[in-house]
Design a protein around this motif. Sequence first.
Motif, PDB file in Angstrom:
ATOM      1  N   PRO A  44       0.829  -1.208   0.000  1.00 35.67           N
ATOM      2  CA  PRO A  44       0.000   0.000   0.000  1.00 35.67           C
ATOM      3  C   PRO A  44       0.865   1.260   0.000  1.00 35.67           C
ATOM      4  CG  PRO A  44      -0.745  -1.540   1.687  1.00 35.67           C
ATOM      5  CD  PRO A  44       0.542  -2.081   1.141  1.00 35.67           C
ATOM      6  N   HIS A  45       0.359   2.287  -0.642  1.00 34.27           N
ATOM      7  CA  HIS A  45       1.081   3.555  -0.778  1.00 34.27           C
ATOM      8  C   HIS A  45       1.470   4.126   0.582  1.00 34.27           C
ATOM      9  CE1 HIS A  45       2.384   7.165  -2.806  1.00 34.27           C
ATOM     10  NE2 HIS A  45       1.634   7.893  -2.001  1.00 34.27           N
ATOM     11  N   ARG A  46       0.597   4.011   1.556  1.00 36.71           N
ATOM     12  CA  ARG A  46       0.853   4.506   2.916  1.00 36.71           C
ATOM     13  C   ARG A  46       2.097   3.840   3.506  1.00 36.71           C
ATOM     14  NH1 ARG A  46       0.360   2.112   7.584  1.00 36.71           N
ATOM     15  NH2 ARG A  46      -0.700   0.308   6.742  1.00 36.71           N
ATOM     16  N   VAL A  47       2.218   2.536   3.314  1.00 36.22           N
ATOM     17  CA  VAL A  47       3.360   1.788   3.848  1.00 36.22           C
ATOM     18  C   VAL A  47       4.637   2.173   3.110  1.00 36.22           C
ATOM     19  CG1 VAL A  47       4.358  -0.518   4.134  1.00 36.22           C
ATOM     20  CG2 VAL A  47       1.926  -0.134   4.622  1.00 36.22           C
ATOM     21  N   THR A  48       4.547   2.277   1.782  1.00 37.07           N
ATOM     22  CA  THR A  48       5.718   2.625   0.977  1.00 37.07           C
ATOM     23  C   THR A  48       6.239   4.012   1.346  1.00 37.07           C
ATOM     24  OG1 THR A  48       4.911   1.243  -0.824  1.00 37.07           O
ATOM     25  CG2 THR A  48       6.571   2.868  -1.380  1.00 37.07           C
ATOM     26  N   GLU A  49       5.339   4.977   1.507  1.00 35.23           N
ATOM     27  CA  GLU A  49       5.766   6.334   1.884  1.00 35.23           C
ATOM     28  C   GLU A  49       6.422   6.356   3.262  1.00 35.23           C
ATOM     29  OE1 GLU A  49       2.507   9.072   1.568  1.00 35.23           O
ATOM     30  OE2 GLU A  49       3.172   9.670  -0.421  1.00 35.23           O
ATOM     31  N   ALA A  50       5.827   5.663   4.222  1.00 35.05           N
ATOM     32  CA  ALA A  50       6.398   5.625   5.572  1.00 35.05           C
ATOM     33  C   ALA A  50       7.762   4.946   5.540  1.00 35.05           C
ATOM     34  CB  ALA A  50       5.453   4.901   6.532  1.00 35.05           C
ATOM     35  N   ALA A  51       7.864   3.831   4.823  1.00 33.63           N
ATOM     36  CA  ALA A  51       9.131   3.100   4.743  1.00 33.63           C
ATOM     37  C   ALA A  51      10.209   3.949   4.079  1.00 33.63           C
ATOM     38  CB  ALA A  51       8.933   1.796   3.976  1.00 33.63           C
ATOM     39  N   GLU A  52       9.849   4.718   3.062  1.00 29.10           N
ATOM     40  CA  GLU A  52      10.827   5.586   2.396  1.00 29.10           C
ATOM     41  C   GLU A  52      11.401   6.603   3.383  1.00 29.10           C
ATOM     42  OE1 GLU A  52      11.189   8.793  -1.280  1.00 29.10           O
ATOM     43  OE2 GLU A  52       9.277   7.802  -0.938  1.00 29.10           O
ATOM     44  N   GLN A  53      10.548   7.215   4.175  1.00 32.80           N
ATOM     45  CA  GLN A  53      11.015   8.197   5.156  1.00 32.80           C
ATOM     46  C   GLN A  53      11.885   7.548   6.233  1.00 32.80           C
ATOM     47  OE1 GLN A  53      10.706  11.575   5.228  1.00 32.80           O
ATOM     48  NE2 GLN A  53       9.945  11.276   3.162  1.00 32.80           N
ATOM     49  N   ILE A  54      11.468   6.374   6.663  1.00 34.32           N
ATOM     50  CA  ILE A  54      12.216   5.671   7.707  1.00 34.32           C
ATOM     51  C   ILE A  54      13.601   5.271   7.200  1.00 34.32           C
ATOM     52  CG2 ILE A  54      12.293   3.519   9.036  1.00 34.32           C
ATOM     53  CD1 ILE A  54       9.167   3.872   9.291  1.00 34.32           C
ATOM     54  N   VAL A  55      13.666   4.705   5.998  1.00 35.55           N
ATOM     55  CA  VAL A  55      14.963   4.320   5.426  1.00 35.55           C
ATOM     56  C   VAL A  55      15.852   5.546   5.280  1.00 35.55           C
ATOM     57  CG1 VAL A  55      16.129   3.468   3.347  1.00 35.55           C
ATOM     58  CG2 VAL A  55      14.168   2.217   4.285  1.00 35.55           C
ATOM     59  N   ALA A  56      15.291   6.648   4.807  1.00 34.22           N
ATOM     60  CA  ALA A  56      16.082   7.875   4.645  1.00 34.22           C
ATOM     61  C   ALA A  56      16.680   8.317   5.984  1.00 34.22           C
ATOM     62  CB  ALA A  56      15.215   8.984   4.047  1.00 34.22           C
ATOM     63  N   GLU A  57      15.882   8.288   7.045  1.00 33.80           N
ATOM     64  CA  GLU A  57      16.369   8.718   8.365  1.00 33.80           C
ATOM     65  C   GLU A  57      17.420   7.766   8.920  1.00 33.80           C
ATOM     66  OE1 GLU A  57      15.966  11.489   9.937  1.00 33.80           O
ATOM     67  OE2 GLU A  57      14.549  12.260   8.473  1.00 33.80           O
ATOM     68  N   LEU A  58      17.140   6.457   8.859  1.00 33.41           N
ATOM     69  CA  LEU A  58      18.077   5.494   9.427  1.00 33.41           C
ATOM     70  C   LEU A  58      19.384   5.445   8.645  1.00 33.41           C
ATOM     71  CD1 LEU A  58      15.747   2.514  10.438  1.00 33.41           C
ATOM     72  CD2 LEU A  58      16.485   4.484  11.803  1.00 33.41           C
ATOM     73  N   ALA A  59      19.299   5.542   7.323  1.00 38.45           N
ATOM     74  CA  ALA A  59      20.515   5.533   6.504  1.00 38.45           C
ATOM     75  C   ALA A  59      21.334   6.795   6.745  1.00 38.45           C
ATOM     76  CB  ALA A  59      20.160   5.386   5.025  1.00 38.45           C
ATOM     77  N   ALA A  60      20.672   7.938   6.867  1.00 33.65           N
ATOM     78  CA  ALA A  60      21.389   9.189   7.164  1.00 33.65           C
ATOM     79  C   ALA A  60      22.068   9.094   8.527  1.00 33.65           C
ATOM     80  CB  ALA A  60      20.429  10.377   7.116  1.00 33.65           C
ATOM     81  N   ASN A  61      21.392   8.499   9.502  1.00 28.10           N
ATOM     82  CA  ASN A  61      22.002   8.319  10.824  1.00 28.10           C
ATOM     83  C   ASN A  61      23.209   7.389  10.750  1.00 28.10           C
ATOM     84  OD1 ASN A  61      20.170  10.014  12.009  1.00 28.10           O
ATOM     85  ND2 ASN A  61      18.970   8.406  12.984  1.00 28.10           N
ATOM     86  N   ALA A  62      23.105   6.306   9.969  1.00 35.10           N
ATOM     87  CA  ALA A  62      24.225   5.377   9.829  1.00 35.10           C
ATOM     88  C   ALA A  62      25.416   6.071   9.177  1.00 35.10           C
ATOM     89  CB  ALA A  62      23.805   4.158   9.011  1.00 35.10           C
ATOM     90  N   ALA A  63      25.133   6.921   8.189  1.00 33.11           N
ATOM     91  CA  ALA A  63      26.211   7.628   7.491  1.00 33.11           C
ATOM     92  C   ALA A  63      26.801   8.749   8.340  1.00 33.11           C
ATOM     93  CB  ALA A  63      25.688   8.186   6.165  1.00 33.11           C
ATOM     94  N   THR A  64      26.017   9.291   9.252  1.00 32.44           N
ATOM     95  CA  THR A  64      26.477  10.415  10.065  1.00 32.44           C
ATOM     96  C   THR A  64      27.038   9.956  11.407  1.00 32.44           C
ATOM     97  OG1 THR A  64      24.792  11.819   9.062  1.00 32.44           O
ATOM     98  CG2 THR A  64      25.786  12.613  11.101  1.00 32.44           C
ATOM     99  N   HIS A  65      26.254   9.186  12.142  1.00 33.38           N
ATOM    100  CA  HIS A  65      26.623   8.816  13.507  1.00 33.38           C
ATOM    101  C   HIS A  65      27.262   7.431  13.611  1.00 33.38           C
ATOM    102  CE1 HIS A  65      24.364  12.338  14.640  1.00 33.38           C
ATOM    103  NE2 HIS A  65      23.278  11.838  14.081  1.00 33.38           N
ATOM    104  N   GLY A  66      27.016   6.560  12.629  1.00 27.54           N
ATOM    105  CA  GLY A  66      27.541   5.197  12.689  1.00 27.54           C
ATOM    106  C   GLY A  66      28.732   4.980  11.785  1.00 27.54           C
ATOM    107  N   ARG A  67      29.242   6.036  11.242  1.00 27.41           N
ATOM    108  CA  ARG A  67      30.318   5.939  10.256  1.00 27.41           C
ATOM    109  C   ARG A  67      31.641   5.535  10.904  1.00 27.41           C
ATOM    110  NH1 ARG A  67      31.723   9.825   5.386  1.00 27.41           N
ATOM    111  NH2 ARG A  67      33.663   8.834   4.799  1.00 27.41           N
ATOM    112  N   VAL A  68      32.240   4.513  10.313  1.00 27.81           N
ATOM    113  CA  VAL A  68      33.598   4.100  10.645  1.00 27.81           C
ATOM    114  C   VAL A  68      34.305   3.951   9.303  1.00 27.81           C
ATOM    115  CG1 VAL A  68      35.059   2.294  11.640  1.00 27.81           C
ATOM    116  CG2 VAL A  68      32.888   2.899  12.748  1.00 27.81           C
TER     117      VAL A  68
END
Length: 145
Positions: A44-68
């Motif tokens: 469903p579109h609702r799930v896809t939109e939420a997942a897109e935002q979540i992936v964007a946030e978690l990936a940005a955090n991994a690249a910013t705060h989890g970077r080694v």
Amino acid sequence: MNQKKTIQPPPPACRFDALLSPTPRGARLARVLAVDWLRTRGLPHRVTEAAEQIVAELAANAATHGRVSGRDFLLALLAEADACVLRIEVTDTRREGLPRLRPPTPDADSGRGLLLVEALADRWGVGLGPVPRKTVWVELDLPRP
């Protein structure tokens, strides 16, 4: 006349994994790959939109705060039809500084990502292991067929 009864196995869980560089470019690629994979699942579109935002946030955090330096982060998406859940996992190699919700200061330029994740997720948490890894996971409930 005996007819053999064929038993259909349950549909397999659909899984996507990608190792990405812990850079802004890697974080953007995580979002693009996730959106492409999610759209091919017919969610469903609702799930896809939420997942897109979540992936964007978690990936940005991994690249910013989890970077080694020299260590990638892992994006994993798992759609389990039987459980009616979409699970998003982002694993990085910096175990210290576990993510936690904190109220941002009004004038802060960042610090609202986990609040967004909290608002969009049905469940989320952090798992540890093996050293030095940590995984931030999020689950979104899917509609029952």
